[in-house]
Write a protein that holds these residues in place. Structure first.
Motif, mmCIF file in Angstrom:
data_model
loop_
_atom_site.group_PDB
_atom_site.id
_atom_site.type_symbol
_atom_site.label_atom_id
_atom_site.label_comp_id
_atom_site.label_asym_id
_atom_site.label_seq_id
_atom_site.Cartn_x
_atom_site.Cartn_y
_atom_site.Cartn_z
ATOM 1 N N SER A 101 56.745 96.395 45.710
ATOM 2 C CA SER A 101 57.396 97.181 44.660
ATOM 3 C C SER A 101 58.409 98.144 45.264
ATOM 4 O O SER A 101 59.492 98.361 44.694
ATOM 5 C CB SER A 101 56.373 97.928 43.803
ATOM 6 N N GLY A 102 58.116 98.701 46.433
ATOM 7 C CA GLY A 102 59.065 99.583 47.101
ATOM 8 C C GLY A 102 60.350 98.858 47.478
ATOM 9 O O GLY A 102 61.451 99.394 47.331
ATOM 10 N N ILE A 103 60.211 97.631 47.934
ATOM 11 C CA ILE A 103 61.373 96.823 48.322
ATOM 12 C C ILE A 103 62.219 96.464 47.094
ATOM 13 O O ILE A 103 63.432 96.670 47.065
ATOM 14 C CB ILE A 103 60.922 95.555 49.080
ATOM 15 N N VAL A 104 61.563 95.942 46.064
ATOM 16 C CA VAL A 104 62.284 95.515 44.859
ATOM 17 C C VAL A 104 62.922 96.709 44.150
ATOM 18 O O VAL A 104 64.080 96.634 43.717
ATOM 19 C CB VAL A 104 61.341 94.723 43.914
ATOM 20 N N ASP A 105 62.196 97.813 44.049
ATOM 21 C CA ASP A 105 62.759 99.010 43.411
ATOM 22 C C ASP A 105 63.974 99.531 44.178
ATOM 23 O O ASP A 105 64.958 99.974 43.577
ATOM 24 C CB ASP A 105 61.709 100.112 43.292
ATOM 25 N N THR A 106 63.915 99.472 45.505
ATOM 26 C CA THR A 106 65.056 99.914 46.312
ATOM 27 C C THR A 106 66.254 99.006 46.084
ATOM 28 O O THR A 106 67.387 99.483 45.948
ATOM 29 C CB THR A 106 64.685 99.961 47.805
ATOM 30 N N ALA A 107 66.025 97.714 46.019
ATOM 31 C CA ALA A 107 67.129 96.778 45.764
ATOM 32 C C ALA A 107 67.799 97.085 44.431
ATOM 33 O O ALA A 107 69.033 97.093 44.339
ATOM 34 C CB ALA A 107 66.623 95.337 45.788
ATOM 35 N N ARG A 108 66.996 97.362 43.423
ATOM 36 C CA ARG A 108 67.557 97.716 42.105
ATOM 37 C C ARG A 108 68.354 99.016 42.183
ATOM 38 O O ARG A 108 69.483 99.087 41.721
ATOM 39 C CB ARG A 108 66.437 97.873 41.082
#
Length: 149
Positions: A101-108
């Motif tokens: 979730s940290g990775i995906v949220d950062t990408a967004r």
């Protein structure tokens, strides 16, 4: 093709291979590169409070400080890999989050259009028991994901 690549790392040798690949790709495409590492929340066991055990605030603070220092080291090394290729890279430390979730949220949040993650390719029972952040990134990401093995 891709204008902003996010490369996730935990500092492992496998993750460094992923960062190296992301650096080369960003360089070849003239893309921006952002490096991210995620540190997980304090492993609080609710059952312990029922038994009268408590977690001191100092323990949580120390845990967070150690994670912050470790993240700085991981990101410094990843940024060094980018610098060796004459590529500037932004860095992000996501604290107290689950890795995927940290990775995906950062990408967004950063407006990335590709995520690069490394995976050891566990399958079956090993994947079920150990989990796979790369697999979770694959199924939750709104942008393409490149998995390096």
């Amino acid at each position: 093709m891709y204008a902003h690549i996010l490369a996730a790392t935990d500092g492992s040798d496998l993750a460094s291979r992923g960062v190296t690949h992301a650096v080369r790709l960003a360089k070849a495409l003239g893309a921006r590169l952002t490096l991210v590492t995620v540190t997980e929340p304090f492993p609080f066991l609710a059952a312990g409070t029922e038994a009268g055990w408590g977690v001191a605030a100092e323990d949580i603070a120390r845990f967070r400080q150690v994670n912050k220092q470790a993240a700085e080291q991981v990101l410094t090394e990843a940024r060094r890999l980018a610098a060796e290729a004459d590529l500037e890279a932004g860095i992000v430390h996501v604290a107290d989050a689950e890795p995927a979730s940290g990775i995906v949220d950062t990408a967004r949040r950063e407006g990335c259009d590709l995520i690069v993650v490394a995976s050891n390719g566990r399958r079956g029972l090993q994947r079920l028991i150990l989990g796979s952040a790369a697999s979770e990134v694959l199924v939750t990401s709104p942008v393409p994901v490149l998995v390096i093995r």
